[in-house]
Design a protein around this motif. Structure first.
Motif, mmCIF file in Angstrom:
data_model
loop_
_atom_site.group_PDB
_atom_site.id
_atom_site.type_symbol
_atom_site.label_atom_id
_atom_site.label_comp_id
_atom_site.label_asym_id
_atom_site.label_seq_id
_atom_site.Cartn_x
_atom_site.Cartn_y
_atom_site.Cartn_z
ATOM 1 N N ALA A 1 3.644 9.726 -9.578
ATOM 2 C CA ALA A 1 2.951 9.928 -10.852
ATOM 3 C C ALA A 1 2.216 11.268 -10.853
ATOM 4 C CB ALA A 1 1.975 8.787 -11.112
ATOM 5 N N GLU A 2 1.556 11.592 -9.711
ATOM 6 C CA GLU A 2 0.861 12.872 -9.626
ATOM 7 C C GLU A 2 1.842 14.032 -9.715
ATOM 8 O OE1 GLU A 2 -1.519 12.956 -6.089
ATOM 9 O OE2 GLU A 2 -3.013 11.585 -6.921
ATOM 10 N N THR A 3 2.995 13.877 -9.041
ATOM 11 C CA THR A 3 4.019 14.935 -9.085
ATOM 12 C C THR A 3 4.528 15.094 -10.515
ATOM 13 O OG1 THR A 3 4.665 14.408 -6.822
ATOM 14 C CG2 THR A 3 6.207 15.703 -8.105
ATOM 15 N N ASP A 4 4.822 13.951 -11.153
ATOM 16 C CA ASP A 4 5.295 14.003 -12.548
ATOM 17 C C ASP A 4 4.243 14.626 -13.455
ATOM 18 O OD1 ASP A 4 7.637 12.808 -11.753
ATOM 19 O OD2 ASP A 4 7.134 10.809 -12.547
ATOM 20 N N LEU A 5 2.987 14.193 -13.225
ATOM 21 C CA LEU A 5 1.913 14.748 -14.057
ATOM 22 C C LEU A 5 1.730 16.238 -13.790
ATOM 23 C CD1 LEU A 5 -0.796 11.941 -13.989
ATOM 24 C CD2 LEU A 5 0.599 12.652 -15.933
ATOM 25 N N SER A 6 1.834 16.641 -12.532
ATOM 26 C CA SER A 6 1.703 18.067 -12.204
ATOM 27 C C SER A 6 2.832 18.868 -12.850
ATOM 28 C CB SER A 6 1.721 18.270 -10.688
ATOM 29 O OG SER A 6 0.604 17.681 -10.100
ATOM 30 N N ALA A 7 4.040 18.315 -12.791
ATOM 31 C CA ALA A 7 5.177 19.010 -13.398
ATOM 32 C C ALA A 7 4.985 19.106 -14.909
ATOM 33 C CB ALA A 7 6.482 18.266 -13.070
ATOM 34 N N LYS A 8 4.562 17.974 -15.512
ATOM 35 C CA LYS A 8 4.341 17.990 -16.971
ATOM 36 C C LYS A 8 3.204 18.939 -17.328
ATOM 37 C CE LYS A 8 6.181 13.414 -17.965
ATOM 38 N NZ LYS A 8 5.904 12.065 -18.422
ATOM 39 N N LEU A 9 2.150 18.951 -16.487
ATOM 40 C CA LEU A 9 1.021 19.846 -16.734
ATOM 41 C C LEU A 9 1.471 21.304 -16.622
ATOM 42 C CD1 LEU A 9 -2.024 20.085 -17.253
ATOM 43 C CD2 LEU A 9 -2.356 20.033 -14.780
ATOM 44 N N LYS B 1 0.835 -1.195 0.000
ATOM 45 C CA LYS B 1 0.000 0.000 0.000
ATOM 46 C C LYS B 1 0.872 1.248 0.000
ATOM 47 C CE LYS B 1 -4.153 1.563 2.362
ATOM 48 N NZ LYS B 1 -5.008 1.361 3.534
ATOM 49 N N ALA B 2 1.952 1.248 0.806
ATOM 50 C CA ALA B 2 2.862 2.391 0.858
ATOM 51 C C ALA B 2 3.571 2.569 -0.486
ATOM 52 C CB ALA B 2 3.887 2.202 1.976
ATOM 53 N N GLU B 3 4.012 1.449 -1.083
ATOM 54 C CA GLU B 3 4.667 1.539 -2.392
ATOM 55 C C GLU B 3 3.702 2.081 -3.443
ATOM 56 O OE1 GLU B 3 6.224 -2.306 -3.364
ATOM 57 O OE2 GLU B 3 7.747 -2.247 -1.789
ATOM 58 N N GLN B 4 2.474 1.596 -3.402
ATOM 59 C CA GLN B 4 1.458 2.056 -4.359
ATOM 60 C C GLN B 4 1.179 3.545 -4.151
ATOM 61 O OE1 GLN B 4 0.350 0.276 -6.809
ATOM 62 N NE2 GLN B 4 -1.107 1.734 -7.591
ATOM 63 N N GLU B 5 1.094 3.960 -2.888
ATOM 64 C CA GLU B 5 0.855 5.371 -2.579
ATOM 65 C C GLU B 5 2.024 6.224 -3.059
ATOM 66 O OE1 GLU B 5 -1.321 8.572 -1.274
ATOM 67 O OE2 GLU B 5 -1.974 6.489 -1.382
ATOM 68 N N ALA B 6 3.265 5.725 -2.853
ATOM 69 C CA ALA B 6 4.451 6.464 -3.304
ATOM 70 C C ALA B 6 4.456 6.571 -4.827
ATOM 71 C CB ALA B 6 5.727 5.771 -2.810
ATOM 72 N N ARG B 7 4.118 5.468 -5.507
ATOM 73 C CA ARG B 7 4.058 5.507 -6.982
ATOM 74 C C ARG B 7 2.999 6.495 -7.457
ATOM 75 N NH1 ARG B 7 3.324 -0.494 -7.921
ATOM 76 N NH2 ARG B 7 5.123 -1.242 -6.788
ATOM 77 N N ARG B 8 1.836 6.471 -6.769
ATOM 78 C CA ARG B 8 0.759 7.391 -7.146
ATOM 79 C C ARG B 8 1.202 8.840 -6.938
ATOM 80 N NH1 ARG B 8 -2.927 10.322 -4.860
ATOM 81 N NH2 ARG B 8 -2.540 9.591 -2.762
ATOM 82 N N GLU B 9 1.862 9.104 -5.796
ATOM 83 C CA GLU B 9 2.324 10.470 -5.531
ATOM 84 C C GLU B 9 3.377 10.901 -6.548
ATOM 85 O OE1 GLU B 9 3.597 10.674 -1.463
ATOM 86 O OE2 GLU B 9 1.554 10.439 -0.692
#
Length: 182
Positions: free
Chosen positions: A122-130, A112-120
Motif C-alpha cells: 500500500a505504501e509503495t502504491d501510495l508512493s507511486a501514485k503520489l 503479521k508478515a502478510e499485514q506488513e507485506a500489505r502495508r508495504e
C-alpha cells in the motif's frame, strides 16, 4: 401309694426299687464305660474334624487368601494402567498445548508478515501514485506557468496598446513579464 414311692412332676409314681440310687453320671460304677464312650466319641469327632472339617476350612481359607491376593494384584495392575493412562493423557495434553501454542505463534507471525507485506504494498502504491500525482501537478503547474506568462504577455500587450495606442515590442514585453514573475 404307700411307703417307698416317688412322685414325679408328671404325677406318676415310680417304685423305689426302680430308682436305683445315685444319678448315673455320678455313679462310680459306670465310670469305665463312660470313659470308653468319651474316648470313642472324642476320637470319632477328632477324626471327622481332622479329615473332613479342618481340610475344608483350610481349603476355603486358602481359596479366600488366593482370591484376595489375586484381587489385590489385579487392583495394583489396574492402578498402574490407570497411572500410565493418566501420565499419557497429561503428556498428550501438554504436547497438544505446545502444538497449539506453536500454531498460534506461527499464525500470528504469518498474519503479521502478510499485514506488513500489505502495508508495504500500500505504501509503495501510495508512493507511486503520489509521485505520479506530483509529476502531473508539476506538469500542470509548468503548463499553467507557461500559459500564465503567455496570458500575462498578451494582457500586458493589450493594456499597453490601449494606453499608448501602440503595441510594445515582443522582446520588451517578454523581459517585463519575466522580471515581474521572478
Amino acid at each position: 401309694m404307700a411307703g417307698n414311692a416317688e412322685h414325679t412332676n408328671t404325677g406318676f409314681e415310680i417304685p423305689a426299687d426302680e430308682l436305683g440310687g445315685a444319678f448315673p453320671p455320678f455313679d462310680h460304677t459306670t465310670y469305665p464305660s463312660q470313659i470308653l464312650w468319651l474316648v470313642i466319641t472324642f476320637a470319632l469327632f477328632y477324626w471327622i474334624m481332622k479329615n473332613v472339617a479342618v481340610p475344608r476350612i483350610a481349603g476355603i481359607l486358602e481359596d479366600r487368601k488366593d482370591r484376595i491376593a489375586g484381587d489385590i494384584s489385579e487392583a495394583n495392575r489396574l492402578k498402574q494402567e490407570t497411572d500410565e493412562a493418566i501420565a499419557a493423557y497429561e503428556q498428550a495434553l501438554a504436547e497438544a498445548r505446545a502444538k497449539a501454542h506453536g500454531l498460534v505463534e506461527d499464525t500470528r507471525d504469518k498474519l503479521k508478515a502478510e499485514q506488513e507485506a500489505r502495508r508495504e504494498r500500500a505504501e509503495t502504491d501510495l508512493s507511486a501514485k503520489l509521485a505520479e500525482a506530483e509529476a502531473q501537478i508539476e506538469k500542470v503547474k509548468t503548463g499553467a506557468l507557461t500559459q500564465v506568462s503567455a496570458i500575462a504577455s498578451e494582457t500586458t500587450s493589450t493594456l499597453v496598446e490601449a494606453l499608448i495606442g501602440k503595441a510594445p515590442a515582443d522582446k520588451d514585453l517578454t523581459d517585463a513579464v519575466k522580471s515581474v514573475m521572478n
